[in-house]
Design an enzyme around this catalytic site. Structure first.
Site, PDB file in Angstrom:
ATOM      1  N   SER A 188       0.632  -1.387  -0.107  1.00 16.00           N
ATOM      2  CA  SER A 188      -0.240   0.044   0.157  1.00 16.00           C
ATOM      3  C   SER A 188       0.818   1.033   0.043  1.00 16.00           C
ATOM      4  O   SER A 188       2.076   0.837   0.768  1.00 16.00           O
ATOM      5  CB  SER A 188      -0.563   0.213   0.668  1.00 16.00           C
TER       6      SER A 188
ATOM      7  N   TYR B 289      -2.630  -0.786  10.412  1.00 15.87           N
ATOM      8  CA  TYR B 289      -2.169  -2.132   9.027  1.00 15.87           C
ATOM      9  C   TYR B 289      -1.262  -0.707   8.210  1.00 15.87           C
ATOM     10  O   TYR B 289      -0.636  -1.501   8.163  1.00 15.87           O
ATOM     11  CB  TYR B 289      -3.662  -0.928   8.946  1.00 15.87           C
TER      12      TYR B 289
ATOM     13  N   LYS C  98       1.862  -2.504   6.592  1.00 18.20           N
ATOM     14  CA  LYS C  98       2.579  -2.745   5.196  1.00 18.20           C
ATOM     15  C   LYS C  98       4.077  -2.277   4.901  1.00 18.20           C
ATOM     16  O   LYS C  98       4.301  -3.064   3.973  1.00 18.20           O
ATOM     17  CB  LYS C  98       1.328  -1.813   4.359  1.00 18.20           C
TER      18      LYS C  98
HETATM   19  P1  NAD Z   1     -11.700  -5.690   0.497  1.00 13.23           P
HETATM   20  O1  NAD Z   1     -11.802  -5.489   1.630  1.00 13.23           O
HETATM   21  O2  NAD Z   1     -12.655  -5.735  -1.226  1.00 13.23           O
HETATM   22  O3  NAD Z   1     -11.520  -7.632   0.347  1.00 13.23           O
HETATM   23  C1  NAD Z   1     -10.184  -8.005   0.260  1.00 13.23           C
HETATM   24  C2  NAD Z   1     -10.784  -9.537   0.746  1.00 13.23           C
HETATM   25  O4  NAD Z   1      -9.100 -10.068   2.018  1.00 13.23           O
HETATM   26  C3  NAD Z   1     -11.783 -10.359   1.375  1.00 13.23           C
HETATM   27  O5  NAD Z   1     -12.603 -11.043  -0.241  1.00 13.23           O
HETATM   28  C4  NAD Z   1     -11.453 -10.692   2.342  1.00 13.23           C
HETATM   29  O6  NAD Z   1     -12.364 -12.199   3.333  1.00 13.23           O
HETATM   30  C5  NAD Z   1     -11.174 -10.995   2.720  1.00 13.23           C
HETATM   31  N1  NAD Z   1     -10.019 -11.754   3.776  1.00 13.23           N
HETATM   32  C6  NAD Z   1      -9.941 -10.687   4.825  1.00 13.23           C
HETATM   33  N2  NAD Z   1      -9.271 -11.062   5.708  1.00 13.23           N
HETATM   34  C7  NAD Z   1      -8.790 -12.912   5.158  1.00 13.23           C
HETATM   35  C8  NAD Z   1      -8.491 -13.625   5.352  1.00 13.23           C
HETATM   36  N3  NAD Z   1      -7.832 -13.968   7.431  1.00 13.23           N
HETATM   37  N4  NAD Z   1      -8.256 -15.101   5.255  1.00 13.23           N
HETATM   38  C9  NAD Z   1      -8.350 -15.342   4.128  1.00 13.23           C
HETATM   39  N5  NAD Z   1      -9.088 -13.921   3.518  1.00 13.23           N
HETATM   40  C10 NAD Z   1      -9.605 -13.012   3.915  1.00 13.23           C
HETATM   41  O7  NAD Z   1     -10.198  -5.143   0.508  1.00 13.23           O
HETATM   42  P2  NAD Z   1      -9.715  -4.439  -0.494  1.00 13.23           P
HETATM   43  O8  NAD Z   1      -9.442  -3.170  -0.797  1.00 13.23           O
HETATM   44  O9  NAD Z   1      -9.327  -5.612  -2.076  1.00 13.23           O
HETATM   45  O10 NAD Z   1      -8.397  -5.189  -0.561  1.00 13.23           O
HETATM   46  C11 NAD Z   1      -7.630  -5.922  -1.007  1.00 13.23           C
HETATM   47  C12 NAD Z   1      -5.477  -5.755  -0.445  1.00 13.23           C
HETATM   48  O11 NAD Z   1      -5.525  -4.965  -1.081  1.00 13.23           O
HETATM   49  C13 NAD Z   1      -5.702  -5.351   1.005  1.00 13.23           C
HETATM   50  O12 NAD Z   1      -3.967  -6.296   0.935  1.00 13.23           O
HETATM   51  C14 NAD Z   1      -5.254  -4.250   0.648  1.00 13.23           C
HETATM   52  O13 NAD Z   1      -4.612  -4.085   2.616  1.00 13.23           O
HETATM   53  C15 NAD Z   1      -4.688  -3.813  -0.456  1.00 13.23           C
HETATM   54  N6  NAD Z   1      -5.026  -2.284  -0.485  1.00 13.23           N
HETATM   55  C16 NAD Z   1      -6.759  -1.695  -0.549  1.00 13.23           C
HETATM   56  C17 NAD Z   1      -6.255  -0.404  -1.238  1.00 13.23           C
HETATM   57  C18 NAD Z   1      -7.575  -0.074  -0.844  1.00 13.23           C
HETATM   58  O14 NAD Z   1      -7.635   1.318  -1.549  1.00 13.23           O
HETATM   59  N7  NAD Z   1      -8.895   0.108  -1.168  1.00 13.23           N
HETATM   60  C19 NAD Z   1      -5.863   0.482  -0.887  1.00 13.23           C
HETATM   61  C20 NAD Z   1      -4.486  -0.486  -0.758  1.00 13.23           C
HETATM   62  C21 NAD Z   1      -3.737  -1.458  -0.299  1.00 13.23           C
END
Ligand code: NAD
Length: 269
Positions: free
Chosen positions: A153, A166, A170
């Site tokens: 991130s 968080y 990261k």
């Molecule tokens: P999201 O919540 O839409 O999806 C996350 C998925 O992970 C979900 O399907 C959830 O069920 C699954 N999950 C959670 N805990 C779990 C576990 N213990 N075991 C297996 N699956 C599990 O989130 P997202 O926004 O798609 O984020 C995905 C990744 O991208 C994360 O690592 C997040 O930190 C990173 N990220 C997201 C953003 C953003 O703006 N959305 C920005 C930077 C980084």
């Protein structure tokens, strides 16, 4: 090497960014394992991507649990016989700054985002190393086949005070990426990270309806828009591809220009 020879695991693949990665891999011809705790979305996506034609598989998996991770690898081997790509994407957040964050919440975030990523990467790397030894593959060939991509991130390098756990997870993810890349380089397994900015997933839903919060985000986003999950999946697909065969130990930031910006963006309304 035809793409259909390759098998990819995407953790957290049932929703958001992981879902877009699973879809993109399927479009590119890879067979995909969706590893997630959300059974309904995960099963639905696997069906959509061709579970009945041996193109996709859903595995109910909690990345924070060692046995569950062992089962993920066992199910992958039994369905597809091998593993070539891992996207370590599952991630959660918990609110709290240094004054207010509960220790349990700190532990929960680190258990999924960091320890979970470690557990899955270790299992995947061991599986890949075994395949490389068995097939007597040259590191040159491996660099086009084997890749691990960690979802980091922008919060690995800049921070939000009330997202202490968080941000810490990261930041550590980037260091883990480098350490893994160095350990696996001689075998030809590449390890990189992707650092998204603000992406349109469930995590951001609360903000999307809040004009003030949205305007604050855009004031830090020179490209003037929230990113789409597809725009992250494209970077992941590149890092998994043979076009990235000389890249390892890097984090590629897909953040609309946020990290390049010192003051506020003039494109914000
Ligand atoms: P999201 O919540 O839409 O999806 C996350 C998925 O992970 C979900 O399907 C959830 O069920 C699954 N999950 C959670 N805990 C779990 C576990 N213990 N075991 C297996 N699956 C599990 O989130 P997202 O926004 O798609 O984020 C995905 C990744 O991208 C994360 O690592 C997040 O930190 C990173 N990220 C997201 C953003 C953003 O703006 N959305 C920005 C930077 C980084």
């Amino acid at each position: 090497m035809p793409q259909s020879d390759r098998v990819a695991i995407v953790t957290g693949g049932a929703n958001g960014i992981g879902r877009a990665c699973a879809r993109r891999f399927a479009e590119d011809g890879l067979r995909v394992v969706i590893a997630d705790r959300d059974k309904e979305s995960g099963r639905g996506l696997a069906e959509e991507l061709g579970a009945d034609r041996d193109k996709a598989l859903f595995v109910d998996c909690n990345v924070a649990d060692k046995l569950s991770v062992a089962n993920l690898l066992a199910e992958t081997r039994s369905a597809f016989g091998r593993l070539d790509v891992l996207v370590n994407n599952a991630g959660i957040v918990a609110k709290g700054d240094i004054l207010s964050l509960e220790a349990d919440d700190f532990d929960k975030v680190v258990a999924v985002n960091l320890r979970g990523a470690f557990l899955v990467a270790r299992a995947a790397a061991r599986q890949m190393a075994e395949q490389i030894d068995e097939d007597d593959e040259r590191p040159d060939d491996c660099r086009k086949r084997y890749a691990i991509i960690n979802m980091s991130s922008v919060n690995s390098v800049v921070a939000i005070p009330e997202q202490l756990a968080y941000c810490a997870s990261k930041g550590a993810m980037n260091q883990m990426t480098k350490s893994m890349a160095l350990a696996l380089a001689s075998r030809g397994i590449r390890v990189n990270a992707v650092g998204p900015g603000s992406i349109n997933t469930d995590v951001l839903k609360a903000v999307l309806d809040d004009r003030k919060a949205m305007s604050r985000i855009l004031s830090r986003t020179p490209l003037g828009k929230i990113g789409d999950p597809d725009e992250i999946a494209g970077v992941v697909a590149f890092l998994a591809s043979k076009d990235a065969s000389y890249i390892t130990g890097e984090c590629v930031y897909a953040d609309g220009g946020r990290l390049a910006l010192n003051y506020l963006s003039s494109s914000a309304s």
